[in-house]
Motif scaffolding. Sequence first.
Motif: not given
Length: 246
Positions: A139-151
């Motif tokens: 669901a994302f492009e490129g090599q890297l995605c930062f995400f949160g939500h879970t803490h």
Amino acid sequence: MDLILSDLHSNLHALRAVLRFARRRAIHRFILLGDLVGYGANPNQLLDRVRELRPRFVVRGNHDKVCAGLEQDGTFSLPARQAADWTRERLRQDNWRFLSELPRGPLWVGEDYQISHGSPMDEDAYLLHIREIGQAFDAFEGQLCFFGHTHLPGCFELDESRGQLNWISLQPGEWFSLQPHCRYLVNPGSVGQPRDRDPRVSFLTYDPKRRRVRLHRLEYDVKGAARAILAAGLHANLADRLAQGI
């Protein structure tokens, strides 16, 4: 150097510790992965500080949407609902507008990487189980995605040469280098309400030139943040959990 922050949750005491760190290190960019408000007792003061950061990249979180009145709080716990109602009633107009206009992730930060609050597939979805994580990489492009939500801080690594998915537990203070044949979903943990049984502030720095990340844990005035929650009349559970890191 980029500073990667998530889930601040109106904890001004925690944010102050992070900003002191940023000043000492001369951080260049501030990247915020949503849930700026909710739970904590200082939404306006925290948003004032966030809006002063330059340059900054921000995506919205589920608490941001609920506190801005964009969505209902039907899935929230009782303490979370009460805190959202309390926050909504107290937000200044300028800060309400800022929250209500935050973009949905995934969002590109320059041409280097993307950011999302929850899964890049669904901003409100938690990334915890293998099936969901596999779909999130699509669901994302490129090599890297930062995400949160879970803490919860850590890193999912997809080794495309082997078709292998790995969980990497990042160690505070140690650089972790991204491998060119892998893709990554990386979580900095939470600034305002850590949930990995470590009450210290959790966040990342990212070095885009050397393609590496480092996890940081900082002590902050937990008792002061808890006292502010109780003085505001918010649920005592929100104060108690800060010292336990849950």
